[in-house]
Design an enzyme around this catalytic site. Structure first.
Site, PDB file in Angstrom:
ATOM      1  CE  LYS A  89      -4.564  -1.782   1.554  1.00  0.00           C
ATOM      2  NZ  LYS A  89      -4.427  -2.937   1.813  1.00  0.00           N
ATOM      3  CD  GLU A 111     -11.576   5.235   1.461  1.00  0.00           C
ATOM      4  OE1 GLU A 111     -11.427   6.369   0.833  1.00  0.00           O
ATOM      5  OE2 GLU A 111     -11.146   4.219   0.865  1.00  0.00           O
ATOM      6  CB  SER A 377      -0.372  -8.378  -0.970  1.00  0.00           C
ATOM      7  OG  SER A 377      -0.903  -9.215   0.011  1.00  0.00           O
TER       8      SER A 377
HETATM    9  C1  LIG Z   1      -5.076  -3.909   1.483  1.00  0.00           C
HETATM   10  C2  LIG Z   1      -4.397  -5.270   1.386  1.00  0.00           C
HETATM   11  C3  LIG Z   1      -4.947  -5.949   0.339  1.00  0.00           C
HETATM   12  C4  LIG Z   1      -5.846  -5.864  -0.559  1.00  0.00           C
HETATM   13  O1  LIG Z   1      -6.002  -4.779  -1.370  1.00  0.00           O
HETATM   14  P1  LIG Z   1      -5.767  -4.941  -2.878  1.00  0.00           P
HETATM   15  O2  LIG Z   1      -6.002  -3.386  -3.218  1.00  0.00           O
HETATM   16  O3  LIG Z   1      -6.767  -5.728  -3.607  1.00  0.00           O
HETATM   17  O4  LIG Z   1      -4.007  -5.003  -3.077  1.00  0.00           O
HETATM   18  C5  LIG Z   1      -4.078  -7.193   0.140  1.00  0.00           C
HETATM   19  N1  LIG Z   1      -2.923  -7.545   0.778  1.00  0.00           N
HETATM   20  C6  LIG Z   1      -2.518  -6.862   1.904  1.00  0.00           C
HETATM   21  C7  LIG Z   1      -1.471  -7.108   2.729  1.00  0.00           C
HETATM   22  C8  LIG Z   1      -3.218  -5.389   2.370  1.00  0.00           C
HETATM   23  O5  LIG Z   1      -2.944  -4.716   3.227  1.00  0.00           O
END
Ligand SMILES: *Cc1c(COP(=O)(O)O)cnc(C)c1O
Length: 393
Positions: A89, A111, A377
């Site tokens: 993010k 938000e 992610s």
């Molecule tokens: C917020 C988040 C997601 C989901 O958001 P996407 O916009 O679909 O990537 C996935 N993995 C983590 C670790 C997150 O913090």
């Protein structure tokens, strides 16, 4: 333009900007300015510099040996979990704060549901010394108290949304109301590839660093920049879009997006948008979303807060419809087990969102020389309580 956006902000049938008239000046200013700003060499240098020295990029592409043995393929992890603040993010938050500065904005609003995007936004505002206001549902503030504390430590003002169900949707309404009231000095940082055009395109560009790095790193590891499969989890879809972006035109690379099935696709407690959804308008764009017969948005459910979203970004809706990417889903239990497996085989505690993508490896069959990249992610520190509750450590 097969997979990209057209002049009107559409990906095939999806996208556009479905917004109240009061928001036109704000969104129009962004649309007019963002490409010029992103293409400016000064912007690029500052963005790349911060990604390197502040975020810690490039994130490693790690050859997961024990996963490779277990699944009989060459499996690589793209380590977004090692970024500052623990997920992908931050890539988007840095991009948008630099854009806001160049637009002359003095105030940032956002938000947040679980608080992850709020923390990333509060982080970059502290970095730049810009005022930060985060809207968050009152119930979410109770459920996610540590993230509220993080945002406050970072200097953000967290305003509770007290209407409706007191969750993400109500926080979004409050943020939009704020933006309408403060069109000149305020930038609204959206945290995924959702919202009215140009947000989905802009966020995808900021996250595309993930696949750009992957190509270079994979070539060093294997001699080819193209894997057979790329996997990522999808809430709104920003880490998946970043992971897919530079592979879209490489038709031989199979793209797999993994959504949250919650307690099961047909259980009534799910966030498997493509399996359950229909076309409609959500948060300013035409996309696929979970809705009732009469078009009311259905409350989604997933054990992972980041995947608990009733829609997907418009580019995902397009990739789904034209079958360029495959959309799968994984239940809560399957994801938790996959999260634990990743700890035990690789010594990496993944976010429960990420564990959804890892869980899908169980359902695939590979040829021995297949190369697979999974987008890790985020890290699982934030999810320890959920893991503890489930496994009883
Ligand atoms: C917020 C988040 C997601 C989901 O958001 P996407 O916009 O679909 O990537 C996935 N993995 C983590 C670790 C997150 O913090």
């Amino acid at each position: 333009m097969k997979y990209g956006v057209n002049e009107q902000g559409y990906y095939g049938d999806f996208g556009g900007a479905y917004i109240p008239e009061m928001l036109y000046p704000n969104v129009e200013e962004l649309r007019r300015e963002y490409i010029k700003i992103l293409d400016d060499p000064g912007f690029k240098a500052e963005f790349e510099g911060l990604l390197k020295d502040y975020v810690g990029r490039p994130s490693p592409l790690y050859h997961a040996k024990r996963y490779s043995e277990k699944y009989g393929a060459n499996i690589f992890f793209k380590r977004e979990d090692l970024n500052h603040t623990g997920s992908h993010k931050i890539n988007n938050a840095i991009g948008q704060i630099l854009l806001a500065k160049r637009l002359g904005k003095k105030r940032i609003i956002a938000e947040t549901g679980a608080g992850q995007h709020g923390v990333a936004t509060a982080t970059v505002c502290a970095l730049m010394g810009i005022e930060c206001i985060v809207y968050m549902g009152e119930i979410d503030m109770e459920r996610q108290a540590p993230n509220v504390a993080r945002m406050k430590m970072l200097g953000a003002k967290v305003i509770p949304a007290t209407s409706g169900s007191k969750t993400l949707k109500d926080a979004t309404n409050e943020a939009l109301r704020d933006w309408i009231a403060n069109p000149v000095d305020t930038h609204y940082i959206i945290g995924s590839v959702v919202g009215p055009y140009p947000y989905p395109e802009m966020v995808a560009k900021f996250q595309s660093i993930i696949s750009a790095e992957t190509k270079t790193q994979l070539k060093e590891h294997t001699g080819s920049e193209l894997p057979n499969y790329v996997l990522a989890c999808v809430g709104g879809g920003s880490n998946a879009m970043g992971m897919f972006y530079n592979f879209l035109d490489d038709e031989e690379v199979k793209l797999i997006a993994v959504e949250a099935a919650g307690k099961g696709v047909m259980s009534g407690h799910s966030a498997a948008t493509t399996a359950l959804g229909k076309e409609g308008v959500l948060h300013g764009s035409r996309t696929i979303l979970m809705q009732s017969e009469d078009g009311q948005v259905v409350e989604p459910y997933s054990i992972s807060a980041g995947l608990d979203y009733p829609g997907i970004g418009p580019q995902h809706a397009h990739l789904y419809k034209i079958k360029r990417a495959q959309y799968a889903n994984i239940t809560d239990d399957e994801s938790l087990n996959a999260g634990l497996l990743c700890c035990q085989l690789e010594g990496i505690i993944p976010a429960i969102e990420t564990a959804h993508a890892l869980a899908y490896l169980e359902k695939m069959t590979f040829k021995e020389d297949d190369t697979v990249v999974v987008c890790i992610s985020g890290r699982g520190d934030k999810d320890l309580n959920t893991y503890i509750k489930h496994f009883g450590f």
